[in-house]
Write an enzyme that holds these catalytic residues in place. Structure first.
Site, short mmCIF file in Angstrom:
data_model
loop_
_atom_site.label_atom_id
_atom_site.label_comp_id
_atom_site.label_asym_id
_atom_site.label_seq_id
_atom_site.Cartn_x
_atom_site.Cartn_y
_atom_site.Cartn_z
N HIS A 1 0.76 -1.19 0.06
CA HIS A 1 0.01 -0.02 0.15
C HIS A 1 0.99 1.39 -0.02
O HIS A 1 2.03 1.35 0.50
CB HIS A 1 -0.84 -0.19 1.34
CG HIS A 1 -1.96 1.03 1.41
ND1 HIS A 1 -1.73 2.29 2.01
CD2 HIS A 1 -3.24 0.98 1.16
CE1 HIS A 1 -2.88 2.87 1.87
NE2 HIS A 1 -3.96 2.25 1.44
N ASP B 1 3.04 -4.66 7.98
CA ASP B 1 1.91 -3.73 7.89
C ASP B 1 0.51 -4.65 8.08
O ASP B 1 0.29 -5.50 7.15
CB ASP B 1 1.89 -3.12 6.37
CG ASP B 1 0.45 -2.38 6.16
OD1 ASP B 1 -0.65 -2.55 6.84
OD2 ASP B 1 0.38 -1.72 5.16
N GLN C 1 -4.59 -5.45 6.94
CA GLN C 1 -5.30 -6.23 6.34
C GLN C 1 -5.39 -7.68 6.76
O GLN C 1 -6.22 -8.30 6.70
CB GLN C 1 -5.42 -6.18 4.68
CG GLN C 1 -5.52 -4.90 4.12
CD GLN C 1 -6.77 -4.46 4.09
OE1 GLN C 1 -7.87 -5.21 4.27
NE2 GLN C 1 -7.12 -3.16 3.83
N LYS D 1 -10.47 -0.73 10.33
CA LYS D 1 -10.62 -1.92 9.45
C LYS D 1 -11.00 -3.09 10.54
O LYS D 1 -11.20 -4.28 9.99
CB LYS D 1 -9.44 -2.21 8.85
CG LYS D 1 -9.03 -1.01 7.94
CD LYS D 1 -7.77 -1.28 7.12
CE LYS D 1 -7.37 -0.02 6.54
NZ LYS D 1 -7.84 0.32 5.17
N CYS E 1 -4.53 2.57 -3.80
CA CYS E 1 -3.39 2.86 -3.02
C CYS E 1 -2.29 1.65 -3.39
O CYS E 1 -1.44 1.79 -2.60
CB CYS E 1 -3.46 3.28 -1.41
SG CYS E 1 -4.46 4.63 -1.36
C1 LIG Z 1 -2.48 -2.68 3.43
C2 LIG Z 1 -2.72 -1.28 4.20
N1 LIG Z 1 -1.84 -0.56 4.50
C3 LIG Z 1 -2.05 0.70 5.03
C4 LIG Z 1 -3.42 1.08 5.06
C5 LIG Z 1 -3.63 2.62 5.31
O1 LIG Z 1 -4.23 2.52 6.59
P1 LIG Z 1 -4.84 3.77 7.28
O2 LIG Z 1 -5.63 4.70 6.15
O3 LIG Z 1 -6.05 3.44 8.25
O4 LIG Z 1 -3.81 4.46 7.87
C6 LIG Z 1 -4.18 0.66 4.45
C7 LIG Z 1 -5.61 0.92 4.17
O5 LIG Z 1 -6.37 0.72 3.44
C8 LIG Z 1 -3.90 -0.93 3.89
O6 LIG Z 1 -4.94 -1.57 3.45
#
Ligand SMILES: Cc1ncc(COP(=O)(O)O)c(C=O)c1O
Length: 415
Positions: A132, A209, A212, A235, A373
């Protein structure tokens, strides 16, 4: 509580779960809402909404250093929430669990802290091809400033992660491995064990990270054993604006501070500051207190169902959706693996994903369309974007069936 037999959820159990979510009373374009945009954010159960409401009705005050009753009550709620988050991830010392505004802030704190003092020009950071943007940009920013090098683990032709290629990327200059536990676009579960084995040989700092993975599967942090793990409450059935930054105990003192201010200190003079120990060192300013309360309520909610049952149910939805999508010759599915969590990405050949998403919305079906993203991944796949259906505990096989039926209609409109 909401469980069916063993850790399997049956239809009535899912229906009881759905009743916890007031949003499902909403009608979208004359249709019942079919919410398949859970990868972006999930809906909130009453238990979470009420916990936040109760906090503001009963306990709102600023925390720490307050001697009055309400402040002590709010502090207790905030620190109890930290204990709940720690216990959920099997972390013995809750101080290793820092509250952030979410995954993105967590990664920024890690990348910013490490690049301040620990990373040197020429050092390498390894990411995967499906990261992401939130796990690319913070590293890229500091790489540019500090002369660091980003390396990317490629995908194989079947769009799974190329672990063999990853092995060849590590060198003595590799200092950080920062990877998604689950790809938000493909749903693929990263083989962390294999990657960590190599990382260990090179003494590499590991960053996961978990945005998900944390909503979809049990995560045992001591067992996984990363240096850092980040996720977002929104999430995981919790509120927006709060998340977890977990770090191994040694980083509580060794990770350089990237953000600081009130609340992080023991003593301050104009010349010098002695910082607090533990999580507070990384939580400057008034934190998201009601968010922490809601986060804890969300975790209690997930655990009342059971994370293994959640994983099992959502895996069944993904498997079924993937099988049904693959029956449609007009559809291309990306990352066709059985080892997926909660997410499936596809395109209708020759159609723009926005058109597919807009038409599905007419039937009350909420999917996400675009690059999710993950623009570098889109470039690799050779597409502008995809349609992403992502599942949560309240979704049903009947909804998947309805989605496939309506998608067939959409195909006739866009082809
Ligand atoms: C794999 C992953 N990393 C990071 C993020 C960013 O999360 P946040 O916007 O809650 O900081 C997301 C959000 O969709 C994500 O799916």
């Amino acid at each position: 509580m909401e469980k069916g037999k063993g850790n399997t959820l049956d239809g009535p159990a899912i229906q009881r779960i759905r009743n916890d979510f007031p949003i499902f009373k909403k009608v979208i374009n004359g249709q019942s809402l079919v919410y398949f945009d859970n990868g972006a954010t999930v809906q909130k159960p009453l238990q979470v909404i009420q916990a936040i409401e109760n906090y503001y009705y009963q306990s709102n005050a600023n925390i720490h250093r307050g001697v009055h009753t309400l402040s002590r009550e709010a502090t207790e709620l905030y620190e109890t929430a930290r204990n709940t988050v720690a216990a959920h991830f099997n972390v013995a010392n809750p101080q290793q669990c820092v509250f952030t505004s979410g995954t993105t802030e967590g990664i920024n704190l890690i990348a910013g802290g490490l690049s301040k003092a620990i990373l040197r020009s020429g050092d390498e950071i390894i990411l995967t091809a499906y990261e992401h943007h939130s796990n690319i940009l913070p590293w890229q920013l500091h790489a540019q400033e500090r002369g660091l090098k980003l390396k990317v683990i490629p995908l194989k032709s079947d769009q799974s992660l190329d672990i063999a290629a990853a092995m060849t990327l590590f060198t003595d200059r590799t200092k950080v491995l920062a990877v998604a536990h689950v790809s938000n676009t493909l749903g693929l579960i990263t083989d962390l064990q294999a990657l960590f084995k190599i990382a260990q040989q090179y003494n590499v700092i590991t960053v996961v990270d978990g945005a998900q993975s944390s909503p979809h599967m049990p995560v045992n942090l001591p067992e996984l054993d990363p240096d850092f793990f980040v996720c977002s409450a929104h999430k995981m059935y919790g509120p927006t604006g709060i998340g977890l930054l977990y770090m191994k105990e040694k980083w509580l003192t060794e990770l350089p501070l990237f953000k600081t201010g009130g609340g992080t200190i023991k003593t301050v003079t104009f010349e010098h500051t002695e910082y607090a120990e533990g999580a507070l060192r990384f939580e400057p300013g008034t934190p998201h207190i009601s968010g922490a309360v809601g986060f804890a309520a969300a975790i209690d909610y997930m655990n009342s169902i059971d994370m293994s049952a959640i994983y099992k149910h959502e895996s069944e939805l993904v498997r079924y959706a993937q099988t049904r999508l693959l029956e449609l010759p007009e559809v291309e599915v990306y990352g066709q693996s059985e080892h997926k969590a909660g997410v499936i990405s596809f395109n209708v050949k020759g159609a723009h994903p926005f058109d597919v998403g807009t038409l599905l919305d007419k039937y009350g079906i909420a999917v996400r369309t675009g690059h999710h993203c993950t623009q570098p991944l889109m470039q690799l796949l050779g597409v502008q974007g995809t349609v992403r259906a992502s599942f949560a505990i309240y979704n049903t096989l009947e909804e998947v069936e309805y989605f496939i039926e309506k998608l067939k209609r959409v195909i006739t409109l866009v082809s």
